[in-house]
Design a protein around this motif. Structure first.
Motif, short mmCIF file in Angstrom:
data_model
loop_
_atom_site.label_atom_id
_atom_site.label_comp_id
_atom_site.label_asym_id
_atom_site.label_seq_id
_atom_site.Cartn_x
_atom_site.Cartn_y
_atom_site.Cartn_z
N VAL A 566 0.84 -1.20 0.00
CA VAL A 566 0.00 0.00 0.00
C VAL A 566 0.87 1.25 0.00
CG1 VAL A 566 -1.71 1.31 1.30
CG2 VAL A 566 -1.91 -1.18 1.15
N GLN A 567 1.92 1.24 0.82
CA GLN A 567 2.81 2.40 0.88
C GLN A 567 3.52 2.60 -0.45
OE1 GLN A 567 5.35 2.87 4.34
NE2 GLN A 567 7.03 3.61 3.06
N ASP A 568 3.96 1.52 -1.07
CA ASP A 568 4.63 1.64 -2.37
C ASP A 568 3.69 2.26 -3.41
OD1 ASP A 568 6.85 0.56 -1.27
OD2 ASP A 568 6.68 -1.41 -2.22
N HIS A 569 2.41 1.86 -3.38
CA HIS A 569 1.43 2.41 -4.31
C HIS A 569 1.27 3.91 -4.10
CE1 HIS A 569 -2.24 3.08 -6.57
NE2 HIS A 569 -2.84 3.50 -5.45
N ILE A 570 1.17 4.33 -2.82
CA ILE A 570 0.98 5.75 -2.51
C ILE A 570 2.20 6.56 -2.93
CG2 ILE A 570 0.68 7.40 -0.63
CD1 ILE A 570 -1.00 5.31 0.80
N VAL A 571 3.38 6.05 -2.66
CA VAL A 571 4.60 6.75 -3.07
C VAL A 571 4.64 6.90 -4.59
CG1 VAL A 571 7.12 6.60 -3.18
CG2 VAL A 571 5.93 6.07 -1.04
N GLY A 572 4.24 5.83 -5.30
CA GLY A 572 4.20 5.90 -6.76
C GLY A 572 3.21 6.94 -7.26
N VAL A 573 2.08 7.08 -6.57
CA VAL A 573 1.07 8.07 -6.96
C VAL A 573 1.63 9.49 -6.79
CG1 VAL A 573 -1.13 9.09 -6.28
CG2 VAL A 573 -0.94 6.62 -6.53
N PHE A 574 2.30 9.73 -5.67
CA PHE A 574 2.89 11.05 -5.44
C PHE A 574 4.00 11.34 -6.44
CE2 PHE A 574 1.37 10.75 -0.85
CZ PHE A 574 0.35 11.66 -1.05
N ARG A 575 4.76 10.32 -6.78
CA ARG A 575 5.84 10.51 -7.75
C ARG A 575 5.26 10.91 -9.12
NH1 ARG A 575 10.75 11.85 -8.69
NH2 ARG A 575 9.46 13.33 -9.82
#
Length: 733
Positions: A566-575
């Protein structure tokens, strides 16, 4: 109306509700009756005020303390996101015809009688926000305003509505007084100013030389209505608007020479900048014109108009933002050329603004040595028409060749300092490492719990905000009141609770900053947060978003799902958001649990390695918990994708102003605190380090350290240590 409320002050809290279809709504009979009475000009027992204005009015009059500037109305203002599909569905449900424009939908005006309409589609609805503007009557409002009006028209079978229903709404006494004061000030300055053509020739030439506009003719200055305010030797640019083209505001431009023989300009607007929505030069545009040049400054608009004969307008706040309320005024043009200046910042703004205006009709003038800003190009005798014709299309394909990138690469090489970004004024050591704050990057910031991450990053963001970087705060860990209190204290550089008589002074200045807050707190869905960020970038041209912090935003939902995924997905969205929107995102992430005697590393960031991999910059606030001294904290840059430089420098926390400053070497006093059991080796290493620092004259020794040093001196050779007598300045025995 929303614009009046949303932009009442620059410190605004935005709140998002779950998406809904606005055409599925019902209204009470009382609401329809009261609104209809206003529309038909019949006296009503109760005055109709839309629901959001009721909230505004009550908030403006709540509380015992009377504020000079009423910003309380912006604290909990509801903002319902609307999509382009929602807007079209609702208009179709009401049988309202529309044309699809560049950034707006064109709709027949509902505020003008059908027989008196000059243009069939003179009402413009913003595709992103739903905000509308009628160019015939200059009535404007929110998407909910338009929905209410169309509902009433349908229920009452009316062909049009009186514009007074949205032009007349109650104001608080403070609002009325402030508006009247501003109008009086505008009239006073304008009536006291004189046209440059009325000045003696030698005085007019001196003024032109001061502003470097010797090539601008008197005819051009008269055409645009430019005057001189003699008391401050400032050029005055008028803002004419409204059905009667009355004077709504002015901008004063003063010139100041620098040590490098360059001229810097200082601007002042009445009304204040957050309420100043002038497209300078717009009254001179003909309805039949299909091409316009948009400039960043009024003097540039003068130069373009004189040299090319093309319609030219200037944005109200330069390259800092393009308010969406101005987009309908630019809808008539099939070609829009953005020539916002001659530096990298204007080039970046051109690319951002072209997305609002519509990529397929925009072209950009690339800055460079041979294509400076328009007024400078005119002074150097360059062909402005040729420069505009050589502008490049804003739209681009997915694949480009180096030939298309060649000029961009050259521009970055010759403007290396500008490409590096906005410099920090409070943290010069950070400029040496990161070189500056750049658009489109993702910064990951971490530090031990309780080390002051929020306090430090708020000052870092405040530093940029005071330099015109539009900033949006998403504080999920602490509430906005507490965060605003911290930032206001840092802004004033003092404890305001001890100087309450200065509160209004500093609050007024703080209010003018381009600073906005999201009203989220605690766990929040990433899609809702992303929608708010995208809305803010569109509406306020946000350059910097801070998320504090990732763990609090994620919460503890979906425990059955892999939290690292979940955290990886959120970081990818912000990127992706940072890259696509050209906005810098600072993401605060708590570290893993580490021993108190160990320094944090990039691998200490909580979660998988994706956060550090996606980030352009990784910053760590280091804290030595076993030592208390002014230099116990330091900022370490462990990743810098811009040029690879990394490093660390000490920080000193000043509690009275809640600020950090770069520590001056050799000025701090070291003091040891009790170490935890099992940390004897660490203690011994710190004692040795303190001894070495004292030997170099960089620190004074505490009693405990001196005692340990004396025990070690006997074991040390004369080459590695001095005797106590020598250290005190006495001659060695």
């Amino acid at each position: 109306m929303w614009r009046c409320v949303l932009q009442k002050g620059s410190t605004c809290l935005m709140q998002v509700e779950p998406p809904k279809f606005h055409h599925q709504r019902s209204f009470s009979a009382l609401f329809l009756r009261l609104l209809t009475q206003r529309l038909l000009h019949r006296p009503a027992e109760t005055t109709y005020v839309p629901r959001f204005r009721d909230t505004k009015y009550s908030l403006a009059h709540s509380g015992a303390r009377c504020y000079k500037k009423d910003i309380s109305s912006t604290l909990e203002f509801p903002l319902s996101p609307v999509t382009f599909t929602d807007i079209k569905q609702f208009l179709r449900s009401k049988n309202v015809p529309f044309d699809d424009g560049y950034s707006c939908l064109h709709v027949p005006s509902i505020f003008v009688e059908p027989a008196a309409r000059k243009d069939g589609f003179s009402l413009f609805v913003d595709k992103t926000t739903g905000q509308f503007l009628c160019k015939d009557t200059l009535v404007e409002g929110s998407w909910e305003d338009l929905q209410d009006c169309l509902e009433v028209m349908q229920n009452e079978e009316q062909e049009f509505l009186s514009p007074r229903v949205l032009l007349e709404y109650p104001e608080s006494a403070e609002e009325q007084d402030e508006r009247e004061r501003e109008l009086m000030e505008v009239q006073r300055i304008w009536s006291s100013s004189v046209p440059l053509t009325d000045l003696p020739e030698d005085e007019a030439q001196t003024i032109k030389t001061m502003f470097q506009i010797t090539k601008i003719t008197n005819a051009t200055l008269k055409k645009f209505g430019v005057k001189l305010f003699k008391p401050t030797k400032s050029l005055v640019f008028p803002w004419f608007s409204g059905p009667d083209s009355s004077l709504k505001g002015i901008k004063l431009l003063s010139a100041q020479s620098t040590d490098t023989d360059k001229v810097t300009y200082n601007e002042a607007t009445v009304p204040k900048s957050s309420s100043y929505y002038n497209l300078f030069g717009l009254p001179l545009v003909n309805r039949m014109d299909s091409e316009v040049v948009v400039t960043g400054y009024e003097l540039d608009a003068l130069a373009v108009s004189q040299a090319t004969g093309l319609p030219s307008v200037a944005l109200p706040r330069g390259v800092s933002c393009l308010p969406p309320i101005l987009l309908p005024h630019l809808e008539q043009f099939k070609r829009v050329t953005l020539w916002l200046g001659g530096d990298i910042r204007s080039w970046e703004a051109s690319k951002i603004f072209s997305r609002k205006l519509g990529l397929r009709r925009c072209s950009l003038v690339r800055p460079g040595e041979f294509q400076p800003c328009p007024v400078e190009a005119l002074a150097k005798g360059k062909n402005l028409t040729r420069i505009i014709k050589a502008s490049i299309p804003a739209s681009h394909k997915s694949i480009v060749s180096f030939k298309q990138l060649r000029e961009d690469v050259y521009g970055e090489l010759i403007n290396r300092d500008q490409v590096a970004g906005v410099k920090w004024t409070r943290f010069p050591e950070l400029n040496k490492i990161l070189k500056g704050h750049r658009r489109g990057e993702l910064t990951v910031f971490t530090g031990p719990t309780g080390s002051g991450k929020t306090t430090f990053i708020s000052e870092l963001a405040l530093d940029l905000c005071t330099q015109g970087v539009n900033t949006l705060w998403g504080s999920f860990e602490i509430n906005n009141v507490r965060l605003a209190k911290i930032m206001l204290t840092q802004f004033a550089m003092q404890k305001l609770e001890e100087n309450l008589e200065q509160y209004d002074f500093w609050a007024d200045k703080f209010e003018e900053l381009p600073l906005y807050f999201m009203t989220f707190h605690g766990q929040q869905n990433i899609k809702t947060v992303l929608d708010t960020m995208q809305h803010a970038v569109y509406l306020y041209d946000i350059n910097h978003v801070i998320i504090d912090n990732l763990q609090f935003m994620m919460g503890q939902e979906n425990l059955s799902v892999d939290k690292f995924a979940v955290q990886d997905h959120i970081v990818g969205v912000f990127r992706k958001f940072a890259t696509n929107s050209g906005c810098h995102v600072t993401l605060i992430i708590h570290p893993r649990k580490e021993e108190d005697d160990r320094e944090l590393q990039t691998a200490s960031i909580f979660g998988s390695a994706k956060a550090s991999q996606e980030a352009d910059n990784v910053l760590i606030l280091q804290e030595k918990k076993l030592v208390t001294c002014p230099g116990r904290r330091s900022l370490q840059v462990t990743k810098n994708r811009f040029d690879g430089d990394v490093g660390i420098f000490p920080l000193e926390f000043i509690k009275s102003s809640l600020t950090f400053s770069t520590l001056i070497k050799g000025k701090h006093r070291l003091r040891k605190v009790a170490a935890k059991p099992g940390n004897e080796k660490k203690k011994e290493e710190e004692v040795a380090a303190a001894v070495a620092a004292a030997a170099e004259g960089k620190a004074e020794l505490g009693d405990e350290v001196k005692k340990a040093k004396v025990e070690k001196v006997a074991k040390m050779t004369p080459r590695t240590a001095k005797s106590p007598a020598t250290e005190k300045g006495a001659a060695p025995k």
